[in-house]
Design a protein around this motif. Structure first.
Motif: not given
Lengths: 942, 241
Positions: B121-122, B124-127
């Motif tokens: 996730y990180l 892909e820039g997802l938090g």
């Protein structure tokens, strides 16, 4: 594309529209970290929820609470995110309170369950008066007016003869005993004995009982059954500090003696959370405890020591450190603050000071015939004595004479003391392999100043508690870690001073008391008084009838009831308790009940309590008081917290029982009716009333809001706005980033570290007439006459241990159904090898008995490998016999009961009674700690 | 399929993943339940799979709601028991609990799979959104990530960037094979068998059916099956088997 695919697309896209709300994650250049193990989305939310921030009293940690109230009912309790106990880091203080509602700090099981004790159906609702013999469990409801009238005026209240009321007992002039005038006036025969009493509240009752009523027995509170020798030992090691804690967030090695920071101690949540960070960083935690605790499970090493031998372990470590040159001699050789400061230290030690071997006193310049006033002390350097303030370093080791007086340096004396036994001999005392002590000493001295030795209740609730405390604290001094980042913290962030008197404070409460009384005399527990100053000593010398406690800096709680029973040193005429359950909570507490049962010995006993407790059930009157969620206080925190913290307790909901009163309201009512100074319409001064609890607390809160220093006030144009600012946030909290200043903690202790205590070394034990020891010292367990405790080890082969589970606290949690649901049935914990020998299996009902309680206590056994052989452990908080577990008669009817409240057992009833005094547990003669861990018991199947 | 059809297909898959993600994270609301059993909602859902058992269960949900056997309160209680409260029917909706289980029982929370998906996730820039506090290997989060990867492929296809689209297809393949595939169908089966309401029985079987289709169409062991080349025959195979 075929039809089935087309239909799938059509249906699926419609499905997407159906669930078209925001997802659980979002994209950004700096994505937020995932919260491992975070709580579920809060089910109590929405516009009807009112947030009230207060301070918990589920235990003594004083964590902040964020309470959610719906339609006037407390619906959920979370942690206050502004409070440093509840978040790492806590929210910046300027954060808008509405924004802060989106964040929940953590709260432990006890804190969350306090709403069940708020709404406990067994809370007392109206004032009660006994209608049968004292302790018979027969009560009638009376009005507050009747209660006040009778308590103040006295009379033949129970058909048992005349009883003096508060008015008649307030004689500030006539001595209790003209032949022993040092005991003070008759007003001292009124004793106020709260159990747990918090800041804000204790200062208020001091105002009432000490400064207005005029009794020296103004606050005999509970700390001696908690950990008072920890406080006293540290006060005898420092200039006024009573608490140390490791700076966990920056330490690399921590050894905990007699405490389990993942379950108890305070603030428990913050300790556990910070230790998780510490362990993630690779920090090494060592737990010294006979029981394999939650903390031991998370530690690098568990050392199952024999209880009461912690000082021997520490002396063994010192022996290894001295033998291997692992002592910070450079730090110890600085004889004053300036010299130590030049080397970066904020503290210095007395290691180089010379001690007279003829009188046990420190050598003064006049003794040494060198220049200097009586504030100076003498050190040895370059073959000559010097005033300690005049040299940058001094010899650590010297033994010889100065001006004909035999002297040794403190360090020389310590080295001789430590060298008196080998590591092997120390290990034998502790029941451990010598290599454990050697390895521990090597580890402890391998992390520079980022290693800390900490200790708490388990190491000090022994008859040798103060000595253990001083010896363990000295480990820190020998590596020079005090006040360093990652070292031993002896101050912490502390708090803003609610009582005023600082430059920024608007109200100096001590001065806002017209007609204030000055009390004199000896307290009923003889705290802070020397036996040698008494008429009794002059008449008969040693031993005293009962021990005196010149270093009882707090109070000797367990000694109050037996002293009342013995009418020593004088008769107590009125006992007033508040939230007190000494009979349940003290070792051998059941023996204490007899002391207060006879009205001829104690004529009047008034309990202020929220429930029918084991102790309040023995009273003549019970005045119903409020739960802490309906109450006020100004809470402080332990030095675990490095930033300045003042929590505010405020009522979260309207009182559940309208006919109950705050303790302050009861005192104000009594004060006004009796015309006591400092209460009423001009209580604080002309036109400045003290007629309600808020009259008091708004001044305390204002002092916190304005701050100690000038121009230190919180935002707000008026006092009311400033009060709102801090009350909206649940207190005043310094920002997290202010924890450190350079290599030190920001609010660090900056004074001397005392390896040798002159006052202790020159004071005598009131029963033996022998001097106390001023150095780190291991003393075996002794009774009040200083004799070794003798028990038949064949009949009583086990040492009894207790601990506090993370989901219970003292005498206040057994009424919570939530907490009782998660409490296991198995309550007596025994080592598997010992259990096998006795034929005990897990879940068997067993009896734990002692010489002083052959009948013993019963509970189910938990057979475990996680225990030192020869130890039996019963955790504290269960085994209640009142508190709703038993019925009593109220207005002629039996009250309902909930038998599950009485589940399990308490260890206290089987603990050892002092063989000489026979009516109280054994006690540390210095600090006054009740002995919780020195009792020998037997175990048999029921 | 044409490019436009491929885009629609990818969007549809994303919508289904997103639907399940929200259903398992947020629990039922009045709006969700109302839309699901409305005429339009039922009709659309009915079209997704031709499978008879599927359609019968869907009809049962609607009937239960109409006749008062399925209430919002009952659905909430069922959701809480299945996804939140660790009681006898608790599913433990976390990958690491399923993947690290041993012969003696369930595995632990926060196992290596938790860290592994968090890293993806990180990357892909997802938090997590501010109010969200679940673990990264919660079934709802993993399904949302699948939805995200589908939409990223759509974006790439819209932009005519075939390489990027291929990359996101590859990521879907990897994530499904390494994370979703090995455990979510097992959870779906348990959901269908342990639910007390027809709603969660239906959702369990629906999810199982959908993942079976996904496996057959796109995520077969031993090699990637490009999304755009999935045959209609394989779609038919995946439905109702």
């Amino acid at each position: 594309m075929d039809d089935s695919r087309r239909k799938f697309i059509q249906g699926a896209l419609a499905l997407g529209a159906l669930a078209a709300t925001a997802g659980c994650m979002g994209s950004s250049e700096k994505p937020a970290r995932w919260i491992s193990g975070g709580p579920d989305v809060d089910p109590v939310s929405g516009p009807k929820v009112k947030f009230v921030r207060t301070v918990c009293l589920g235990c003594h940690s004083a964590c902040g609470l964020q309470c959610k109230v719906v339609d006037g009912v407390l619906a959920k309790i979370d942690g206050n995110p502004y409070h440093p106990n509840n978040m790492e880091p806590h929210l910046p203080f300027k954060t808008d309170p509405k924004e802060a509602e989106k964040v929940n700090g953590t709260v432990c099981a006890k804190g969350g369950a306090t709403m069940q004790t708020l709404y406990d159906p067994f809370r007392l609702q109206h004032p009660l008066k006994r209608v049968g013999p004292r302790g018979s469990g027969q009560w009638k409801t009376i009005t507050w007016d009747q209660a006040y009238e009778e308590i103040i005026k006295g009379g033949n209240l129970f058909g048992e003869g005349h009883v003096d009321g508060l008015a008649a007992c307030r004689d500030l002039k006539t001595p209790i005993d003209p032949e022993a005038p040092e005991l003070g006036p008759k007003a001292n025969q009124v004793v106020f004995m709260p159990g747990r009493i918090e800041h804000g509240k204790k200062e208020f009752t001091d105002r009432f009982f000490r400064d207005a009523y005029g009794t020296i027995n103004f606050r005999m509170d509970h700390t001696s059954i908690c950990e008072v020798s920890h406080h006293v030992g540290l006060k005898l090691c420092t200039d006024g500090r009573s608490h140390i804690k490791p700076d966990i967030m920056s330490a690399r090695y921590i050894i905990f003696f007699g405490t389990t920071p993942y379950e108890a101690n305070f603030p428990m949540q913050a300790l556990a959370r910070k230790l998780n960070f510490f362990r993630e960083r690779g920090g090494k935690m060592v737990i010294v405890d006979p029981r394999f605790s939650n903390s031991a499970a998370k530690a690098s090493e568990w050392i199952p020591i024999l209880p009461g031998t912690d000082a021997a372990f520490a002396l063994g470590m010192m022996r290894w450190m001295m033998d291997h040159d692992r002592v910070d001699k450079r730090y110890l050789s600085f004889p004053n603050q300036k010299a130590a400061g030049a080397d970066g230290h904020l503290t210095w030690s007395d290691a180089s000071y010379l001690v007279r071997q003829d009188s046990r006193k420190l050598l003064r310049p006049a003794d040494a015939k060198i220049p200097g006033d009586d504030k100076g002390l003498v050190v040895w350097k370059d073959g000559a004595p010097h005033d300690n303030r005049t040299v940058a370093t001094a010899d650590l080791e010297y033994a010889g004479t100065v001006a004909g007086i035999p002297v040794k340096t403190v360090y020389t004396m310590l080295k001789e003391r430590v060298g008196g036994r080998t590591v092997k001999e120390y290990a034998a005392i502790c029941g451990l392999d010598p290599q454990i002590i050697e390895r521990t000493a090597a580890d402890f001295t391998s992390f520079g100043r980022q290693a800390v030795a900490d200790f708490y209740r388990g190491a000090v609730q022994h008859t040798n508690g103060t000595y253990n405390a001083r010896t363990l604290a000295t480990l820190n001094f020998l590596i020079g870690n005090v006040s360093w980042k990652g070292g031993c913290e002896a101050h912490g962030g502390s708090h803003w001073h609610e009582m005023g008197g600082k430059p920024g404070n608007p109200y100096n409460l001590a001065k806002l008391h017209p007609g204030k009384v000055k009390v004199t005399g000896v307290p009923v527990d003889r705290n802070k008084h020397n036996y040698e100053d008494s008429t009794e000593f002059k008449k008969k010398g040693y031993p005293a009838k009962r021990p005196w406690y010149p270093f009882g800096y707090d109070f000797v709680y367990q000694e109050v009831f037996p002293s009342i029973g013995a009418k020593y040193p004088y008769q107590t005429k009125i006992l007033i308790t508040y939230w007190n359950n000494v009979v349940y909570a003290a070792p051998a507490g059941t023996k204490l009940a007899a002391a207060v049962k006879d009205p001829k010995v104690l004529p009047l006993f008034i309990a202020i309590d929220a429930v029918m407790g084991e102790t309040s059930s023995l009273a003549d009157y019970i005045l119903p008081t409020r739960h802490f969620l309906e109450d006020y206080a100004t809470e402080h925190v332990a030095p675990t917290i490095l930033t300045q913290t003042s929590g505010l307790r405020v009522p979260v909901v309207e009182p559940v029982h309208k006919d109950s009163k705050l303790l302050e309201e009861i005192c104000i009512d009594l004060g006004v009716k009796m015309g006591l100074p400092g209460f009423g319409k001009d209580g604080f001064g002309p036109g400045d009333p003290l007629l309600s609890a808020w009259d008091w607390y708004k001044k305390l809160f204002a002092n916190i809001a304005y701050g100690d220093k000038e121009n230190d006030a919180v935002p707000g144009a008026t006092e009311a706005e400033k009060l709102k600012y801090i009350m909206d946030r649940g207190g005043r909290f310094e920002d997290y980033g202010k924890a450190y200043k350079g290599d030190h903690t920001n609010h660090a202790y900056k004074k001397i570290c005392l390896i040798y205590n002159e006052k202790l070394a020159t004071t005598k034990h009131s029963m033996t007439g022998e001097y106390f020891d001023g150095l780190p010292y291991y003393e075996p367990i002794r009774d009040s006459l200083g004799r070794p405790l003798v028990r038949d080890e064949n009949k009583y082969p086990f040492l009894l241990n207790t601990y506090k589970p993370s989901y219970h606290a003292q005498a206040r949690t057994a009424a919570s159904p939530w907490l009782m649901e998660i409490t296991p049935e198995e309550w007596v914990q025994i080592y598997a090898g010992d259990a096998a020998k006795l034929g005990i299996k897990n879940g068997d009902l067993v009896v734990v008995f002692s010489q002083d309680n052959p009948e013993g206590v019963k509970a189910k056994a938990l057979v475990t490998e996680g225990m030192r052989p020869g130890i039996v452990t019963i955790p504290h908080s269960l085994g209640r016999w009142e508190y709703g577990a038993k019925s009593f008669k109220l207005d002629g009817k039996d009250t309902p009961t909930r038998k599950w409240i009485g589940r399990g057992a308490s260890a206290n009833p089987v603990m050892t009674v002092d063989p000489h005094l026979k009516d109280v547990c054994m006690t540390d003669p210095i600090g006054g700690s009740a002995s919780f861990y020195d009792s020998r018991v037997g175990v048999r199947k029921a | 399929m044409t490019n436009a059809e491929q885009i629609q297909w990818e969007e549809a898959r994303s919508a289904v993943y997103g639907f399940f993600s929200q259903a398992f994270i947020r629990g039922p609301s009045r709006q969700f339940l109302g839309a699901l059993i409305s005429d339009e909602g039922t009709a659309n859902l009915r079209e997704i799979f031709p499978d008879a058992a599927y359609r019968q269960e869907l009809a049962q949900v609607r009937l239960d709601a109409q006749e008062g056997r399925l209430t919002l309160e009952g659905a909430v209680l069922d959701f809480e028991a299945l996804f939140r409260v660790p009681g006898p029917r608790y599913l433990s909706p976390y990958e690491s609990v399923y993947r690290s289980q041993t012969a003696s029982g369930w595995g632990c929370l926060c196992g290596p799979e938790t860290a592994a998906v968090e890293r993806l996730y990180l990357k892909e820039g997802l938090g997590p959104n501010a109010e969200f506090s679940e673990l990264p290997d919660h079934v709802g989060v993993e399904l949302e990530f699948m939805a995200f990867l589908c939409l990223k492929a759509v974006e790439a296809m819209h932009a005519g960037d075939a390489a990027a689209a291929q990359e996101y297809h590859h990521q879907q393949y990897c994530f499904f094979m390494e994370h979703v595939g090995p455990w979510v169908r097992l959870l779906a089966e348990r959901l269908a068998s342990q639910a007390q309401t027809s709603l969660y029985r239906f959702l369990g079987n629906f999810l199982n059916l959908f993942l079976e289709m996904e496996g057959n169409l796109h995520f077969r062991p031993g090699g990637e099956q490009p999304v755009g080349r999935a045959t209609d025959a394989s779609l038919q195979q995946g439905v109702g088997q």
